[in-house]
Enzyme design. Structure first.
Site, PDB file in Angstrom:
ATOM      1  N   ASP A  79       0.812  -1.210   0.000  1.00 30.10           N
ATOM      2  CA  ASP A  79       0.000   0.000   0.000  1.00 30.10           C
ATOM      3  C   ASP A  79       0.852   1.270   0.000  1.00 30.10           C
ATOM      4  OD1 ASP A  79      -2.279  -1.487  -0.059  1.00 30.10           O
ATOM      5  OD2 ASP A  79      -2.916  -1.058   1.986  1.00 30.10           O
ATOM      6  N   GLY A  80       2.011   1.223   0.666  1.00 24.56           N
ATOM      7  CA  GLY A  80       2.882   2.400   0.704  1.00 24.56           C
ATOM      8  C   GLY A  80       3.395   2.774  -0.676  1.00 24.56           C
ATOM      9  N   ASN A 148      -4.464   9.290   1.521  1.00 27.11           N
ATOM     10  CA  ASN A 148      -4.936   8.653   2.747  1.00 27.11           C
ATOM     11  C   ASN A 148      -5.289   9.659   3.838  1.00 27.11           C
ATOM     12  OD1 ASN A 148      -5.135   5.922   2.323  1.00 27.11           O
ATOM     13  ND2 ASN A 148      -3.340   5.365   3.512  1.00 27.11           N
ATOM     14  N   ASP A 149      -4.273  10.408   4.282  1.00 28.13           N
ATOM     15  CA  ASP A 149      -4.522  11.272   5.426  1.00 28.13           C
ATOM     16  C   ASP A 149      -3.476  12.363   5.582  1.00 28.13           C
ATOM     17  OD1 ASP A 149      -2.271   9.928   6.608  1.00 28.13           O
ATOM     18  OD2 ASP A 149      -3.595   8.384   7.385  1.00 28.13           O
ATOM     19  N   TYR A 191      -4.202   4.984   9.605  1.00 26.37           N
ATOM     20  CA  TYR A 191      -3.964   5.516  10.955  1.00 26.37           C
ATOM     21  C   TYR A 191      -5.278   5.854  11.648  1.00 26.37           C
ATOM     22  CZ  TYR A 191      -1.500   8.329  14.536  1.00 26.37           C
ATOM     23  OH  TYR A 191      -1.004   8.842  15.695  1.00 26.37           O
ATOM     24  N   ASN A 192      -6.252   6.341  10.892  1.00 22.12           N
ATOM     25  CA  ASN A 192      -7.556   6.673  11.446  1.00 22.12           C
ATOM     26  C   ASN A 192      -8.161   5.485  12.198  1.00 22.12           C
ATOM     27  OD1 ASN A 192     -10.397   8.033  11.432  1.00 22.12           O
ATOM     28  ND2 ASN A 192     -10.720   6.149  10.277  1.00 22.12           N
ATOM     29  N   SER A 194      -6.536   2.898  13.501  1.00 28.31           N
ATOM     30  CA  SER A 194      -5.726   2.619  14.691  1.00 28.31           C
ATOM     31  C   SER A 194      -6.052   3.577  15.835  1.00 28.31           C
ATOM     32  CB  SER A 194      -4.235   2.727  14.349  1.00 28.31           C
ATOM     33  OG  SER A 194      -3.872   1.810  13.347  1.00 28.31           O
ATOM     34  N   ALA A 213      -5.295  10.324  20.889  1.00 29.77           N
ATOM     35  CA  ALA A 213      -5.108  10.324  22.345  1.00 29.77           C
ATOM     36  C   ALA A 213      -5.550  11.656  22.960  1.00 29.77           C
ATOM     37  CB  ALA A 213      -3.645  10.039  22.692  1.00 29.77           C
ATOM     38  N   GLN A 247       4.480  10.241   4.333  1.00 24.30           N
ATOM     39  CA  GLN A 247       5.637  10.310   3.438  1.00 24.30           C
ATOM     40  C   GLN A 247       6.301  11.684   3.405  1.00 24.30           C
ATOM     41  OE1 GLN A 247       3.883   8.871  -0.226  1.00 24.30           O
ATOM     42  NE2 GLN A 247       4.080   6.732   0.386  1.00 24.30           N
TER      43      GLN A 247
END
Length: 289
Positions: A79-80, A148-149, A191-192, A194, A213, A247
């Protein structure tokens, strides 16, 4: 929130450009096998120059040259690798196919075992092209696009960060914690996920804003229409870092802002006609096991 679909397929496919996962010279044999399979189907293959140098082959082409020369691009890796290819080729409006050599593969859905059948279907126009929402942002006169984000994170692990958020110029929240993730629906499984954010169907047009967090238990992930412009202002004097698709990294100082909005066009992803998003979730997240 809208759902974007695309029934438009490529006409008379003659060529493809291949980009291999960086720092992976062991992919030479896999590349040669992919090249043979496509050439047997009368589809000419061109290799990106960094990939060619990595596996000690001559005749590579720059990514810009490939985007002008071929009908679609092929990302070989995980995916990266696909994220990088999509972002770098985005301005050329060219479809990207992902061949998965990794273990997770939310984006790259075709394995080497499935490739011969996919090429056979490709020649018969039995495949699909998805339109995936991209976001564009700006910080310190730097403009960028994300597939992605976009993550706004604290610089120091010893302290939390305070970030003020606005929607279309109006204040809506102040985040206090480790940071904030602004995700596309495609990136909702990254990441969302996770950080406890929601899964959103990838062809939806929406922003997902997920605190990382948070200090307050009242802070929750937020899904909003993609036609809003979102702005985040760094309040703390320690500043922050902005990470684009994991990235690219930009530093942001106190009182500086990050502006984010939907890009004016979509990324094009090629898939097997049999690909089903919910089956992917079931397999990758082991739902029901």
């Amino acid at each position: 929130m809208r759902i974007e679909t695309n029934n438009e397929l490529l006409n008379n496919i003659k060529s493809a450009g291949i980009i291999l996962k960086p720092s992976s010279p062991e992919l030479k044999e896999i590349y040669l096998k992919i090249k043979t399979l496509f050439e047997q189907a009368k589809i000419e293959v061109y290799l990106e120059d960094n990939s060619a140098n990595m596996i000690c082959l001559k005749g590579g082409h720059s990514l810009d040259e490939l985007c002008h020369k071929v009908d679609f691009l092929i990302s070989v890796g995980g995916d990266g690798t696909l994220l990088s290819v999509v972002r770098k080729s985005f301005k050329y409006d060219i479809p990207v196919l992902g061949i998965n050599l990794g273990t997770l593969g939310f984006l790259t859905d075709i394995s080497m075992e499935q490739l011969p059948k996919f090429i056979e279907d490709l020649k018969k126009n039995i495949y699909k092209i998805d339109n995936r929402m991209m976001v564009e942002g700006s910080v310190n006169l730097n403009k960028f696009v994300a597939f992605n984000d976009i993550v706004i994170s604290r610089k120091s692990i010893s302290s939390m960060i305070r970030i003020k958020g606005k929607i279309n110029g109006k204040a809506f929240n102040t985040y206090y914690g480790d940071g904030v993730i602004i995700s596309t629906p495609t990136g909702s499984t990254a990441y969302n996920l996770s950080a406890g954010g929601p899964l959103v169907y990838p062809l939806t047009e929406a922003f997902i804003v997920t605190p990382v967090a948070p200090h307050s238990l009242t802070q929750r992930p937020l899904v909003m229409p993609a036609d809003f412009e979102i702005e985040f202002k760094i309040v703390d004097n320690q500043g922050a870092v902005v990470i684009v698709d994991g990235q690219d990294i930009y530093e942001v100082e106190q009182n500086q802002s990050i502006k984010i909005r939907i890009a004016n066009k979509k990324a094009k992803m090629m898939h097997r006609i049999q690909r089903d998003y919910f089956e992917v979730l079931n397999e990758k997240l082991r739902w029901g096991n």
